[in-house]
Scaffold this active site. Sequence first.
Site, short mmCIF file in Angstrom:
data_model
loop_
_atom_site.label_atom_id
_atom_site.label_comp_id
_atom_site.label_asym_id
_atom_site.label_seq_id
_atom_site.Cartn_x
_atom_site.Cartn_y
_atom_site.Cartn_z
N ASP A 71 0.81 -1.22 0.00
CA ASP A 71 0.00 0.00 0.00
C ASP A 71 0.84 1.27 0.00
O ASP A 71 1.61 1.53 0.92
CB ASP A 71 -0.95 0.00 1.20
CG ASP A 71 -2.15 0.93 1.00
OD1 ASP A 71 -2.32 1.44 -0.12
OD2 ASP A 71 -2.90 1.13 1.96
N LYS A 88 -8.01 -1.64 3.66
CA LYS A 88 -7.41 -0.32 3.81
C LYS A 88 -7.34 0.08 5.29
O LYS A 88 -6.34 0.66 5.74
CB LYS A 88 -8.21 0.72 3.03
CG LYS A 88 -7.73 2.14 3.16
CD LYS A 88 -6.39 2.36 2.50
CE LYS A 88 -6.50 2.46 1.01
NZ LYS A 88 -5.24 2.90 0.38
N LYS A 141 -8.43 14.02 -2.54
CA LYS A 141 -8.86 13.39 -1.29
C LYS A 141 -8.74 14.36 -0.12
O LYS A 141 -7.74 15.05 0.03
CB LYS A 141 -8.03 12.14 -1.02
CG LYS A 141 -8.41 11.40 0.26
CD LYS A 141 -7.74 10.05 0.36
CE LYS A 141 -6.26 10.16 0.56
NZ LYS A 141 -5.63 8.83 0.75
N LYS A 195 2.75 1.97 3.40
CA LYS A 195 2.16 2.22 4.71
C LYS A 195 2.00 0.96 5.55
O LYS A 195 1.81 1.04 6.76
CB LYS A 195 0.84 2.97 4.59
CG LYS A 195 -0.30 2.22 3.95
CD LYS A 195 -1.63 2.96 4.17
CE LYS A 195 -1.69 4.32 3.56
NZ LYS A 195 -2.15 4.37 2.18
#
Length: 522
Positions: free
Chosen positions: A315, A364, A405, A477
């Site tokens: 990610d 996520k 975002k 991440k």
Amino acid sequence: MPPATSTYTPASNPTAFRVNSPNIQYTDCHILADYMYRNTRVTKNELGEMLVEPIETRYQFKTDHRVPKVGLMLVGWGGNNGSTVTASILANRRNIQWRTKEGMKSPNYFGSVVLSSTLKIGIDETGKDVFIPFHDILPMAHPNHFVIGGWDINSANLAEAMERSQVLDVDLQRQLYDELAQLKPLPSVYFPSFIAANQEDRADNVLQGTMKEQLDELRKNIREFKSAHGLDKVVVLWTANTERFAEVLAGVNDTAENLQRAVEEGHSEISPSTLFAMASVLEGSPFINGSPQNTLVPGVVELAERHRVFIGGDDFKTGQTKVKSVLVDFLVNAGIKPVAITSYNHLGNNDGKNLSAPEQFRSKEISKSNVVDDMVAANHVLYKKGEHPDHVVVIKYVPSVSDSKRALDEYVSEIFMNGRNTIALYNTCEDSLLAAPLIIDLAIITELMTRIEYKTGEMEEYAPFHSVLSILSYMLKAPVVPKDTPVVNALSKQRMAMENVFRACVGLPPQNEMLLEHKAIQ
């Protein structure tokens, strides 16, 4: 995209600088460095006292400084990230200028650690710091020379994908359109149970046949791409939809043999991303997972170790999580105790649409929530055993904000004498414009690692680093690390590790900021 040839000439420019030391030598092909790695081992005696023992290990590093011709194959090539990476590399390669309401703009690689940051190489004769571009520490591939290809479940060509993503300025899109229109993704793997049902209407470019036949086709795609463009190496990177977590099942994906047998049988818990990882490993191409699902199941890791092929994940660490990994590290190291971390996001791109489904959101949520664990565990003064801050992550799909975002964070911390401190942040993240340079960095660093080998005193032959590339953690991440290796999430430590490994390859000691020469009495 037309093939490109690097202008790098090994014989005349093996590095941008030379280290003046008997511990390093340069040949026509390699940089050879002798390096003493120093650490400390902590044990306890019978009285319960900590005994700290300095230890030393001598390493020899061998780096091939001949930069190869590199191909980058993206899974999800037609998505926002894939189309943005491709268009931006084209713009940089051709140095396209475009008009905006603020005036004329030029392409750059801002956001790339490799191409747009510097590192301290030492001090000059006056004691001042000397910095070099990060990419000059070792010879690295340049994205302007990448040959790009890939797969997508949607048949739109790259010009249509760029237009659909609404990321780049219109005048830039106009100048890139004709060239990008010639690029069309290969059919991809589509298993509906792994991504949100709202993605079904996009899936008009999918592979057919059994799971094993699809795996074989992916392998063939990689071989043909490499051959058609005369490439030395291909890096495969997943930048497609977030999948649900695959169950790790005994006898299915827990070992390399079981995984390969499960593919033969078409088992329902083999995800598309795992199939791509297998294809890459079996073709000797490194694979990087840029989404939060558990692509790199134990069977994939074992397969990569067996074939000595690099894998990395999970990610992309773009906006909110990157800030969190800095801020929590700062607070904990300052002796301040975060007790509640609340993260709220809303976004309107296709990633947000896919994440509106609960199972995909759960992938996520896990990757964004674990980012503080090692920093909390490092301070047993603030946190008792088993204690952890409340950590909540929310993601909502709001189509009108598109790729821009919004991330809102609140950090509540306990301070001196039962006081409370609250930090609130509002962060507007241009999602794909933050992810694209990470994709470039991941490809550059991964390719470089294929040219670095090491040996210690006990080893007769040089060997590559471990197949699980934890050195990529700065860009990811939820960093995947080798078995029994601690996960490091603090951004400063991740950057320091990456920088110091490359310093070791040119015989330089690890970077420190002691500045003893300025602190001692002259």
